[in-house]
Design an enzyme around this catalytic site. Structure first.
Site, short mmCIF file in Angstrom:
data_model
loop_
_atom_site.label_atom_id
_atom_site.label_comp_id
_atom_site.label_asym_id
_atom_site.label_seq_id
_atom_site.Cartn_x
_atom_site.Cartn_y
_atom_site.Cartn_z
N CYS A 2 0.86 -1.18 0.00
CA CYS A 2 0.00 0.00 0.00
C CYS A 2 0.89 1.22 0.00
O CYS A 2 2.12 1.12 0.11
CB CYS A 2 -0.92 0.02 1.22
SG CYS A 2 -2.03 -1.40 1.33
N GLY A 28 -1.38 1.31 -4.77
CA GLY A 28 -2.67 0.78 -4.38
C GLY A 28 -3.78 1.43 -5.17
O GLY A 28 -3.93 2.65 -5.13
N ASN A 101 1.11 -0.05 5.90
CA ASN A 101 1.57 -0.71 4.69
C ASN A 101 2.33 -1.96 5.10
O ASN A 101 3.35 -1.87 5.80
CB ASN A 101 2.48 0.22 3.87
CG ASN A 101 3.11 -0.50 2.69
OD1 ASN A 101 2.52 -1.41 2.12
ND2 ASN A 101 4.30 -0.08 2.31
N GLY A 102 1.84 -3.12 4.70
CA GLY A 102 2.51 -4.36 5.04
C GLY A 102 1.53 -5.47 5.28
O GLY A 102 0.37 -5.41 4.87
N TYR A 258 9.91 -4.17 -9.13
CA TYR A 258 8.63 -3.85 -9.78
C TYR A 258 7.79 -2.80 -9.09
O TYR A 258 7.21 -1.93 -9.72
CB TYR A 258 7.81 -5.15 -9.90
CG TYR A 258 6.41 -4.97 -10.43
CD1 TYR A 258 6.19 -4.73 -11.79
CD2 TYR A 258 5.30 -5.06 -9.60
CE1 TYR A 258 4.90 -4.57 -12.29
CE2 TYR A 258 4.01 -4.90 -10.09
CZ TYR A 258 3.82 -4.65 -11.44
OH TYR A 258 2.56 -4.49 -11.93
N SER A 304 7.79 -1.10 -16.21
CA SER A 304 8.87 -1.20 -15.22
C SER A 304 10.09 -1.95 -15.71
O SER A 304 11.16 -1.85 -15.10
CB SER A 304 8.34 -1.83 -13.93
OG SER A 304 7.59 -2.99 -14.20
N ASP A 366 10.94 -8.67 -19.39
CA ASP A 366 9.95 -8.26 -18.40
C ASP A 366 10.64 -8.14 -17.05
O ASP A 366 11.73 -8.70 -16.83
CB ASP A 366 8.81 -9.27 -18.32
CG ASP A 366 7.49 -8.62 -17.88
OD1 ASP A 366 7.53 -7.44 -17.44
OD2 ASP A 366 6.45 -9.26 -17.99
#
Length: 505
Positions: A2, A28, A101-102, A258, A304, A366
């Site tokens: 997040c 997010g 966040n986590g 990423y 990315s 990728d």
């Protein structure tokens, strides 16, 4: 994963937090929320959706005050319910709102403790609400419900570190007192702090990525250290203290691969430069496997993987081309809820430029291969566009293990590399050849840019869970709760050994 932000200012913060969440939107896309404080009161608004869709003028007007926090949610533990959008609130002690966040790996045990021992009620299945109540209980224990000072908060955070396992970067407001922020003892999820000086004095911001600071005109101060807690009172006075025993920095490797924006710097490592390094090391590996004339052109899978692909092409002295154009209004495919949705969205998300493929031996790069569904579709698109040969390269090593620290790839059966050799994965995605980054090379891509960094959390690649509490039984239980079938085929899966080296040491 997040995105979180916290601000203590001498001006209204609602617009500032909104702008910061826009800069963190990539972290997010499921829900967004803001909570501000004025005097001893909180104002909060949150809902499912993108930041720009959640907040209207009337919502912003209802968020007064010079201190606040915000979050963009990417669901991991819990459901997609709007009730689980953050921030969360408890009214005792003092009144606290929290954004996290986590992912907590011992959330079920903590829920039981909160109900039976701490006499606290939970209203959702979110582990963030669990974390808030653990924090609130410990603050109450340290203050006996009366006065509060930074040292009492730091003692409470120290006990939180002892009780809670997993990953967590936290911002929390305490009504009438200030803003508290802290990071887990391994520093798995990122958190940094910045400041700005204006005519009224100094204001502070904490955020998941440095891009949120810089994009708002704040100066980067530093990263919050693993296990450290920071308290900024309502007058802008900052106090910090290490609250963990033997903290060890192990930032999540997937941030660099990423998750994070390339223009962010996390724990002293430029995300962009780390991705260039990944391309450089991948090129070295490819030189030993392919000769002159085997590859005509290098193409990234937007977005990315672009830095790694450019560096790889340069090191191999090959042409670099943009063969796929991305529709930026389609969400990330690997976090979509249904396999059918992922398959359908690949064609909506990417479109091939046929002239760049026709008659060529193409190397597609990728950032990683998770479920393999997207990779297979992309290989087929390249063939349909006329490529005579399709070689696929991953700038990251094979994703073989669940990530339990905040990324939604928690079941082994969903991972195409789990229990398969590289040759088998190559056949599954229908490529002519497949090259993965080596785990040690990925680590070096990060360590080269910050030699003082000694470890990264790379469990989804190497099966080593730094918190030491993730076992085969834990993963079995997690997968049973999700009831997720194999995403790609029903082939017999061979379980890799030594899943958790932490439990074998």
């Amino acid at each position: 994963m997040c995105g979180i932000v916290g601000v203590v200012s001498n001006n209204p913060v609602n617009q500032l937090i909104y702008d910061a969440l826009l800069l963190l939107q990539h972290r997010g896309q499921d829900a967004a929320g803001i909570a501000t404080s004025y005097g001893n009161k909180f104002a909060m608004y949150k809902a499912n959706g993108l930041v720009k869709d959640v907040f209207r003028t009337r919502n912003m007007r209802s968020l007064p005050g010079n201190m606040g926090i915000g979050q963009v949610r990417y669901p991991t533990a819990g459901s997609f319910s709007e009730e689980e959008a953050q921030p969360f609130y408890v009214n005792a002690p003092f009144g606290i709102v929290l954004a996290h966040n986590g992912n907590l790996t011992n959330a079920p045990e903590l829920k039981s403790e909160l109900f039976k021992r701490d006499r606290r009620h939970l209203n959702t299945d979110s582990d963030s609400e669990v974390l808030l109540n653990v924090l609130a209980h410990q603050i109450q224990q340290e203050t006996s419900g009366y006065s509060l000072d930074p040292e009492a908060l730091f003692r409470a955070v120290a006990v939180v570190h002892q009780r809670v396992r997993g990953s967590y970067a936290v911002v929390a407001q305490i009504a009438g007192y200030g803003l508290l922020a802290f990071r887990d003892p391994f520093g798995i999820r990122p958190l940094c702090i910045g400041y700005n000086d204006n005519e009224k004095g100094r204001e502070y911001i904490l955020a998941s990525e440095s891009v949120a600071l810089e994009g708002l005109g704040f100066r980067f101060m530093r990263d919050v250290q693993p296990g450290e807690a920071i308290f900024i009172d309502i007058d802008g006075n900052l106090t910090a203290k290490q609250c963990a025993v033997n903290p060890v920095l192990n930032p999540c490797a997937f941030e660099y691969v990423y998750l994070a924006r390339p223009d962010s710097v996390i724990d002293g490592v430029s995300v962009y430069l780390s991705r260039l390094k990944m391309g450089e090391y991948l090129a070295e590996k490819m030189k030993s496997q392919f000769g002159a004339g085997d590859i005509d052109v290098v193409m990234p899978i937007p977005d990315s993987s672009r830095p790694a692909a450019m560096e790889l092409a340069m090191n191999l002295n090959l042409d670099y081309r943009e063969g796929f154009i991305k529709n930026r209004y389609i969400g990330r495919t690997f976090i979509m809820p249904g396999q059918a949705s992922r398959k359908k969205s690949v064609r909506q998300k990417l479109n091939a430029i046929g002239s760049e493929f026709k008659g060529k031996s193409v190397l597609l790069v990728d950032d990683s291969i998770v479920r393999g569904t997207t990779s297979r579709e992309i290989v087929q698109m390249a063939r349909e566009s006329g490529a005579k040969r399709v070689i696929f390269a991953s700038a990251a090593p094979p994703v073989k293990f669940p990530n339990v620290y905040g990324i939604d790839m928690p079941t082994r059966g969903e991972l195409i590399a789990y229990g398969r050799t590289e040759e088998e994965v190559c056949r599954e995605i229908t490529a002519d050849a497949l090259v993965y980054q080596d785990v040690d090379a990925m680590r070096k891509s990060i360590f080269d840019l910050n030699p003082s960094l000694k470890g990264v959390e790379a469990s989804c690649f190497d099966g080593y869970y730094v918190t030491g509490d993730v076992t085969e039984a834990y993963l079995d239980k997690l997968e049973a709760s999700r009831k997720a079938p194999r995403a790609d085929t029903e082939d017999t899966i061979r379980s890799p050994l030594n899943l958790n080296r932490a439990n074998l040491d």
